[in-house]
Structure formats: structure tokens, C-alpha cells
Design a protein around this motif. Structure first.
Motif, PDB file in Angstrom:
ATOM      1  N   ARG A 102      -3.523   1.280  -4.762  1.00 43.31           N
ATOM      2  CA  ARG A 102      -3.560   0.020  -5.511  1.00 43.31           C
ATOM      3  C   ARG A 102      -3.336  -1.148  -4.547  1.00 43.31           C
ATOM      4  NH1 ARG A 102      -3.115   0.451 -11.052  1.00 43.31           N
ATOM      5  NH2 ARG A 102      -2.533   2.497 -11.833  1.00 43.31           N
ATOM      6  N   LYS A 159       0.844  -1.206   0.000  1.00 46.83           N
ATOM      7  CA  LYS A 159       0.000   0.000   0.000  1.00 46.83           C
ATOM      8  C   LYS A 159       0.875   1.250   0.000  1.00 46.83           C
ATOM      9  CE  LYS A 159      -3.983  -1.850   2.469  1.00 46.83           C
ATOM     10  NZ  LYS A 159      -4.734  -1.792   3.742  1.00 46.83           N
ATOM     11  N   LEU A 195      -3.427  -4.926  -2.882  1.00 50.33           N
ATOM     12  CA  LEU A 195      -3.386  -6.297  -3.369  1.00 50.33           C
ATOM     13  C   LEU A 195      -4.807  -6.847  -3.378  1.00 50.33           C
ATOM     14  CD1 LEU A 195      -0.290  -7.423  -1.353  1.00 50.33           C
ATOM     15  CD2 LEU A 195      -0.529  -7.813  -3.799  1.00 50.33           C
ATOM     16  N   ILE A 210      -1.204  -6.946  -7.690  1.00 48.13           N
ATOM     17  CA  ILE A 210      -1.431  -5.543  -8.020  1.00 48.13           C
ATOM     18  C   ILE A 210      -1.218  -5.427  -9.523  1.00 48.13           C
ATOM     19  CG2 ILE A 210      -0.612  -3.165  -7.794  1.00 48.13           C
ATOM     20  CD1 ILE A 210       0.261  -3.863  -4.941  1.00 48.13           C
TER      21      ILE A 210
END
Length: 168
Positions: free
Chosen positions: A52, A46, A54, A89
């Protein structure tokens, strides 16, 4: 791969982000399914890629099909056999960070899988690992290509910075 919580400094996070943005792929693995490592890895990602998180990869993701069709796997640690669980991601059109909350590495290491822990075992772990390597290699050139800036060349300084749309 790790068992304990991890923490990166800002310089390391920047290096990781730059590596991925240049086409590289990051893999993370929670050794024996370590919750401490998994939670810390998710938090670090993060920080490396804000906004974005996981997410669990869909069962039809290319990672499960690119070389070997891996639709179900055998788990240790009391989890019922089922679909493989990987998190990722996605940057652009490629999954650039792959996280294994269920350990695959034990099976890669001479098929030694502990009785305790959360692992994907045996041939399933090997086939999934081969897919991960193939996917990372196949998408490297795409990631590298997409990371390049391409200037628009013009002799007219009045057009610099403007978007020009033409229909022919």
C-alpha cells in the motif's frame, strides 16, 4: 515532522500499524519539504503497510473539501501556485495515513515560513490543516467500527466457518 531520514524498528512499525488499524490517522510532514525525510517516510510506510504505497491524493478528495474548499494553494520555494499536494494511504474507505511533502507546519507556527524550502503558506496552510483535523476526527469512529471483529453466532457447530447465503 522531520528534516532528516527516519528509520523505525519492527516493534514501532507494528505499533503504528495497530494504531491505524484501530481507527487512528498518521500524519507525516517533511519539514521545509525535506527530500531526505520524504524519501525515508515513504519507505517506512511501505514497511508499515506492505503493498500500500503512498499515492498523491486526487483534487476531489474530501481532505480538500470537508470544512474548507481548498482548490489551489500558494507555495514557497519556487513552485508555482496550484493544486495542493498531499499523499495518502487508504485503508478500507478512509485515508488513514496523510503525508505532506510540502511543509504546512511552518505556516501553522505563527505563519513563519522560511524563504527557502518547499512549503504551503499562509491561510492556505491553515485551511488545509483544519480540513485534516476535521477529516481525521470524522473518520475515527468509522475506522474504529471497521476494525472490530464480529463473530457470527450460531448454535449449530456444523455451520461454523461456512458462508451461508440465504435469499428471502
Amino acid at each position: 515532522e522531520g528534516r532528516r531520514a527516519i528509520h523505525f524498528d519492527d516493534a514501532t512499525r507494528k505499533k503504528m500499524r495497530d494504531y491505524v488499524n484501530r481507527g487512528g490517522t498518521l500524519w507525516g510532514s517533511a519539514c521545509h519539504g525535506s527530500d531526505a525525510f520524504a524519501d525515508a517516510f515513504r519507505e517506512e510506510m511501505k514497511a508499515v503497510f506492505p503493498g500500500r504505497p503512498l499515492v498523491t491524493l486526487a483534487p476531489d478528495h474530501p481532505l480538500f473539501r470537508c470544512t474548507n474548499a481548498v482548490e489551489t494553494v500558494k507555495y514557497s520555494g519556487g513552485r508555482p501556485d496550484g493544486i495542493p499536494v498531499l499523499e495518502g494511504i487508504t485503508l478500507g474507505c478512509r485515508t488513514a495515513v496523510v503525508f505532506m511533502p510540502y511543509d504546512l507546519c511552518c505556516a501553522w507556527d505563527s505563519f513563519h515560513v522560511p524563504e527557502v524550502g518547499k512549503c504551503i503558506v499562509g491561510d492556505d496552510a491553515m485551511r488545509l490543516g483544519i480540513n485534516m483535523v476535521a477529516y481525521s476526527i470524522a473518520y475515527y469512529n468509522l475506522g474504529k467500527f471497521l476494525s472490530q471483529r464480529r463473530p457470527i453466532e450460531t448454535d449449530d457447530p456444523g455451520l461454523l466457518g461456512d458462508f451461508v447465503y440465504a435469499q428471502v
